[in-house]
Design an enzyme around this catalytic site. Structure first.
Site, short mmCIF file in Angstrom:
data_model
loop_
_atom_site.label_atom_id
_atom_site.label_comp_id
_atom_site.label_asym_id
_atom_site.label_seq_id
_atom_site.Cartn_x
_atom_site.Cartn_y
_atom_site.Cartn_z
CB CYS A 30 65.09 52.27 50.05
SG CYS A 30 64.06 52.23 51.50
CB CYS A 33 63.03 55.15 50.64
SG CYS A 33 64.26 54.61 51.84
#
Length: 103
Positions: A30, A33
């Site tokens: 991600c 992230c």
């Protein structure tokens, strides 16, 4: 360093904690992230009155399901074994600190 949280230690480290716990539900693939990761590490090193942990949703799908994680990153603050604040997506450090303080 933020503590790695798993199904085995979540109860002890988060739900039974005597202080608030910021939990970062993330995935290694991600992009947001990855942007948030250094902020989470900084918060874990500066933590005073709270602790910080991370859950890899791909490694811990049961925890992700238990807390209805639909997107990553999702930040949750737990107090006294209950979720007291939730935030999805990237947030700057100041907003995360506010979330912890106001939880």
């Amino acid at each position: 360093m933020a503590k790695k949280l798993t199904n085995q230690n979540f109860q002890q480290e988060v739900l039974n904690s005597s202080q608030p716990v910021l939990v970062d539900f993330y995935a290694t693939w991600c992009g947001p992230c990855k942007m948030l990761s250094p902020v989470i590490e900084e918060l874990s090193q500066e933590a005073s009155g709270y602790s910080v942990g991370k859950v890899d949703v791909d490694e811990e799908p049961a925890l992700a399901a238990q807390f209805n994680i639909m997107s990553v990153p999702t930040l949750m603050v737990f107090e006294n074994g209950k979720v007291s604040a939730v935030s999805a997506g990237y947030r700057p450090k100041e907003q995360i600190l506010e979330m912890i303080k106001n939880a």
